[in-house]
Design an enzyme around this catalytic site. Structure first.
Site, PDB file in Angstrom:
ATOM      1  N   LYS A 126      54.182  -6.781-111.525  1.00  0.00           N
ATOM      2  CA  LYS A 126      54.925  -5.511-111.627  1.00  0.00           C
ATOM      3  C   LYS A 126      55.043  -5.139-113.089  1.00  0.00           C
ATOM      4  O   LYS A 126      55.008  -6.010-113.954  1.00  0.00           O
ATOM      5  CB  LYS A 126      56.335  -5.689-111.043  1.00  0.00           C
ATOM      6  N   ASP A 166      55.179   3.495-108.675  1.00  0.00           N
ATOM      7  CA  ASP A 166      56.506   3.062-108.212  1.00  0.00           C
ATOM      8  C   ASP A 166      57.446   4.184-108.642  1.00  0.00           C
ATOM      9  O   ASP A 166      56.966   5.311-108.898  1.00  0.00           O
ATOM     10  CB  ASP A 166      56.889   1.700-108.831  1.00  0.00           C
TER      11      ASP A 166
HETATM   12  P1  NDP Z   1      60.086   8.136-106.541  1.00  0.00           P
HETATM   13  O1  NDP Z   1      60.223   8.126-107.999  1.00  0.00           O
HETATM   14  O2  NDP Z   1      59.058   8.969-105.893  1.00  0.00           O
HETATM   15  O3  NDP Z   1      61.478   8.490-105.861  1.00  0.00           O
HETATM   16  C1  NDP Z   1      62.614   7.729-106.104  1.00  0.00           C
HETATM   17  C2  NDP Z   1      63.790   8.363-105.393  1.00  0.00           C
HETATM   18  O4  NDP Z   1      64.906   7.482-105.468  1.00  0.00           O
HETATM   19  C3  NDP Z   1      64.239   9.664-106.027  1.00  0.00           C
HETATM   20  O5  NDP Z   1      64.790  10.494-105.039  1.00  0.00           O
HETATM   21  C4  NDP Z   1      65.281   9.193-107.018  1.00  0.00           C
HETATM   22  O6  NDP Z   1      66.215  10.187-107.370  1.00  0.00           O
HETATM   23  C5  NDP Z   1      65.943   8.081-106.262  1.00  0.00           C
HETATM   24  N1  NDP Z   1      66.457   7.090-107.222  1.00  0.00           N
HETATM   25  C6  NDP Z   1      65.736   6.359-108.085  1.00  0.00           C
HETATM   26  N2  NDP Z   1      66.523   5.589-108.839  1.00  0.00           N
HETATM   27  C7  NDP Z   1      67.761   5.844-108.424  1.00  0.00           C
HETATM   28  C8  NDP Z   1      69.018   5.351-108.827  1.00  0.00           C
HETATM   29  N3  NDP Z   1      69.155   4.431-109.800  1.00  0.00           N
HETATM   30  N4  NDP Z   1      70.099   5.825-108.163  1.00  0.00           N
HETATM   31  C9  NDP Z   1      69.963   6.753-107.175  1.00  0.00           C
HETATM   32  N5  NDP Z   1      68.803   7.256-106.764  1.00  0.00           N
HETATM   33  C10 NDP Z   1      67.724   6.809-107.385  1.00  0.00           C
HETATM   34  O7  NDP Z   1      59.895   6.588-106.149  1.00  0.00           O
HETATM   35  P2  NDP Z   1      59.333   5.964-104.783  1.00  0.00           P
HETATM   36  O8  NDP Z   1      59.695   6.810-103.625  1.00  0.00           O
HETATM   37  O9  NDP Z   1      57.923   5.601-105.029  1.00  0.00           O
HETATM   38  O10 NDP Z   1      60.147   4.590-104.737  1.00  0.00           O
HETATM   39  C11 NDP Z   1      61.372   4.444-104.021  1.00  0.00           C
HETATM   40  C12 NDP Z   1      61.611   2.974-103.729  1.00  0.00           C
HETATM   41  O11 NDP Z   1      60.544   2.478-102.925  1.00  0.00           O
HETATM   42  C13 NDP Z   1      61.663   2.053-104.946  1.00  0.00           C
HETATM   43  O12 NDP Z   1      62.564   0.997-104.664  1.00  0.00           O
HETATM   44  C14 NDP Z   1      60.250   1.500-105.025  1.00  0.00           C
HETATM   45  O13 NDP Z   1      60.217   0.271-105.714  1.00  0.00           O
HETATM   46  C15 NDP Z   1      59.954   1.330-103.539  1.00  0.00           C
HETATM   47  N6  NDP Z   1      58.553   1.253-103.142  1.00  0.00           N
HETATM   48  C16 NDP Z   1      57.655   2.224-103.503  1.00  0.00           C
HETATM   49  C17 NDP Z   1      56.348   2.147-103.079  1.00  0.00           C
HETATM   50  C18 NDP Z   1      55.360   3.205-103.374  1.00  0.00           C
HETATM   51  O14 NDP Z   1      54.227   3.093-102.893  1.00  0.00           O
HETATM   52  N7  NDP Z   1      55.695   4.245-104.111  1.00  0.00           N
HETATM   53  C19 NDP Z   1      55.878   1.001-102.287  1.00  0.00           C
HETATM   54  C20 NDP Z   1      56.912   0.085-101.893  1.00  0.00           C
HETATM   55  C21 NDP Z   1      58.189   0.216-102.342  1.00  0.00           C
HETATM   56  P3  NDP Z   1      66.084  10.956-108.775  1.00  0.00           P
HETATM   57  O15 NDP Z   1      64.883  11.838-108.636  1.00  0.00           O
HETATM   58  O16 NDP Z   1      67.355  11.671-108.934  1.00  0.00           O
HETATM   59  O17 NDP Z   1      65.881   9.875-109.820  1.00  0.00           O
HETATM   60  O1  2IT Z   2      56.668  -1.924-104.547  1.00  0.00           O
HETATM   61  C1  2IT Z   2      55.473  -1.716-104.214  1.00  0.00           C
HETATM   62  O2  2IT Z   2      54.917  -2.371-103.336  1.00  0.00           O
HETATM   63  C2  2IT Z   2      54.758  -0.623-104.885  1.00  0.00           C
HETATM   64  N1  2IT Z   2      55.346   0.055-105.716  1.00  0.00           N
HETATM   65  C3  2IT Z   2      53.322  -0.368-104.564  1.00  0.00           C
HETATM   66  C4  2IT Z   2      52.423  -1.302-105.335  1.00  0.00           C
HETATM   67  C5  2IT Z   2      50.944  -1.043-105.205  1.00  0.00           C
HETATM   68  O3  2IT Z   2      50.219  -1.779-105.886  1.00  0.00           O
HETATM   69  O4  2IT Z   2      50.519  -0.164-104.470  1.00  0.00           O
END
Ligand code: NDP
Ligand code: 2IT
Length: 444
Positions: A126, A166
């Site tokens: 990561k 992420d």
């Molecule tokens: P994005 O940046 O697309 O969206 C994140 C969302 O979460 C936004 O709505 C953001 O609000 C909110 N957010 C982030 N940080 C905070 C915080 N500290 N407090 C409150 N709200 C918060 O990220 P993703 O959708 O990609 O990721 C969301 C989660 O999913 C994370 O935990 C990530 O690690 C996990 N994840 C993502 C994957 C992927 O493929 N993208 C795969 C597996 C897991 P705001 O815009 O106001 O910051």
């Molecule tokens: O938390 C996760 O699994 C991710 N942000 C996606 C990682 C990836 O390599 O697609």
């Protein structure tokens, strides 16, 4: 003191001020107790757990860039290459002001087991930076991404370490980083995933985490005598994972009534309008107040509160520790049937225990959100064979992977006397393959 407790104590002592990393290690080690008890002598002699909790390497670097006023800004970049026993390091890059080494380590540690659960050959890593993409111009984002890659390129490669998106890192950022890697190395290879479709990206990668979350949740409900169709769902977050979780939940016949961002949350009793949500978040990059302004049925609430809404299924899709013990109590009081984690470690340890004690079906993130990284691994396969598969083909593979993950964790929980406890099941199922590979490869 038992082996698990000794190793946990050592982790806390050696890595002070990293509470999220401690939390992730505790959650995993506690649930591995049954398998560790059975193999304690061998694991101790091989120092298997000590090796598992120590990253292969932690890289930290300066990221200088020039803002639109001509001012030089300096951020800190990280890449933690945790474990490559079963494949090249794989995991996302988080861009958020809260990022520090402890957060990257918790995410990298979780990623080892998640990636193993996908059954694809990918190790755990990561990275990210304390850079805040909010409010930055496209040029500033590009300047940051290029500077970040000016250092990161030394440590990554299609067969070495393959980063992805992420929080704060989406297709735009991956594009700028890919361009810079190509320029520096002069190599056109699948060094990043989540790429645009015109330069090696996979169809369905954008949707994969959210869709995968729903495929697994659907299977978990079905195998426990429920159905997703007709259920009321609460989603937190409004980013990549949340948007496509809402979309797939609706396609499967559920009604999603909430989304949130870091400022506030939406209650929309008529069901979230996904097209509007995409327009606000993906195109205009605005706050949820814009969603509320454009939709009559939506109520906007400042601050936290999604988990106070009555729902059957809760899908935390924002960030770590967003679902606390008070939220868990409110969900149980409102009759929640299932909680499935779209985000990484969104439920505190105390809240997780409360949900399990109250008979709530609980799918931990390393299983439930593995669809994103699994589809990243499918993107790597397509890049290697220089072909691209259709949306349907990737989506079908994703669905099968998520169904398999559910059954693997369900079986592992049963094998170790913890039927229905998918935290135990996911951790053991993920650990078994990594432990086997580490032991087979000797002391390294
Ligand atoms: P994005 O940046 O697309 O969206 C994140 C969302 O979460 C936004 O709505 C953001 O609000 C909110 N957010 C982030 N940080 C905070 C915080 N500290 N407090 C409150 N709200 C918060 O990220 P993703 O959708 O990609 O990721 C969301 C989660 O999913 C994370 O935990 C990530 O690690 C996990 N994840 C993502 C994957 C992927 O493929 N993208 C795969 C597996 C897991 P705001 O815009 O106001 O910051
Ligand atoms: O938390 C996760 O699994 C991710 N942000 C996606 C990682 C990836 O390599 O697609």
């Amino acid at each position: 003191m038992g082996y698990v407790d000794e190793v946990f104590e050592m982790v806390v002592k050696k890595n002070p001020a990293e509470p999220e990393f401690h939390q992730a290690v505790k959650e995993v080690l506690e649930s591995l107790r049954p398998i560790i008890d059975q193999n304690e002598a061998r694991y101790r002699k091989e120092a298997l757990l000590e090796r598992l909790v120590e990253p292969d390497r932690q890289i930290k670097f300066r990221v200088p860039w020039v803002d639109d006023k001509g001012q030089v800004q300096v951020n800190t970049g990280y890449r933690v290459q945790f474990n490559n026993a079963i494949g090249p390091y794989k995991g996302g890059l988080r861009l958020h002001p809260s990022v520090n080494i402890g957060i990257i380590k918790f995410l990298g540690f979780e990623q080892i087991f998640k990636n193993s659960l996908t059954s694809l050959p990918i190790g755990g890593g990561k990275g990210g930076s304390d850079f805040d993409p909010k409010g930055k111009s496209d040029r500033e984002i590009m300047a940051f991404c290029q500077s970040f890659m000016n250092e990161l390129y030394k440590y990554i490669g299609a067969d070495v370490d393959v980063p992805a998106g992420d929080i704060g890192t989406g297709a735009r950022e991956i594009g700028y980083m890919f361009g810079q890697y190509k320029k520096i190395r002069g190599v056109y290879e699948g060094v990043l995933t989540g790429k645009g479709l015109s330069y090696g990206g996979s169809l369905a990668r954008t949707e994969a985490t959210g869709y995968g979350l729903l495929y697994l949740t659907d299977e978990m409900l079905r195998c426990n005598g429920h159905a997703l169709a007709g259920k009321t769902v609460a989603v937190s977050g409004a980013g990549n994972v949340a948007i496509y979780a809402c979309q797939k939940a609706q396609q499967l016949g559920a009604k999603v009534v909430t989304v949130s961002d870091s400022n506030g949350w939406i209650y929309d009793p008529e069901g979230i309008d996904v097209a509007l949500l995409k327009e606000v978040k993906e195109v205009k990059r605005e706050r949820l107040t814009s969603y509320a302004a454009a939709r009559k049925s939506a109520e906007y609430h400042e601050g936290k509160g999604v988990w106070s809404v009555k729902c059957d299924v809760a899908l935390p899709c924002a960030t770590q520790n967003e679902l606390t013990i008070d939220d868990a109590k409110a969900l149980v009081a409102n009759g929640v049937i299932a909680v499935a984690e779209g985000a990484n470690m969104p439920t505190t340890l105390e809240a997780t225990q409360y949900l399990l004690d109250n008979g709530v079906l609980f799918a931990p993130g390393k299983a439930a959100n593995a669809g994103g990284v699994a589809t990243s691994a499918l993107e790597m396969s397509q890049n290697s064979e220089r072909l691209s598969w259709s949306f349907e083909e990737v989506d079908q593979k994703l669905k099968q992977i998520m169904v398999n993950i559910f059954h693997n964790m369900d079986d592992a929980a049963k094998r170790y006397g913890a039927e229905g406890n998918y935290v135990v099941g996911a951790n053991i199922a993920g650990f078994e393959k990594v432990a086997d590979a580490m032991l087979a490869q000797g002391v390294c």
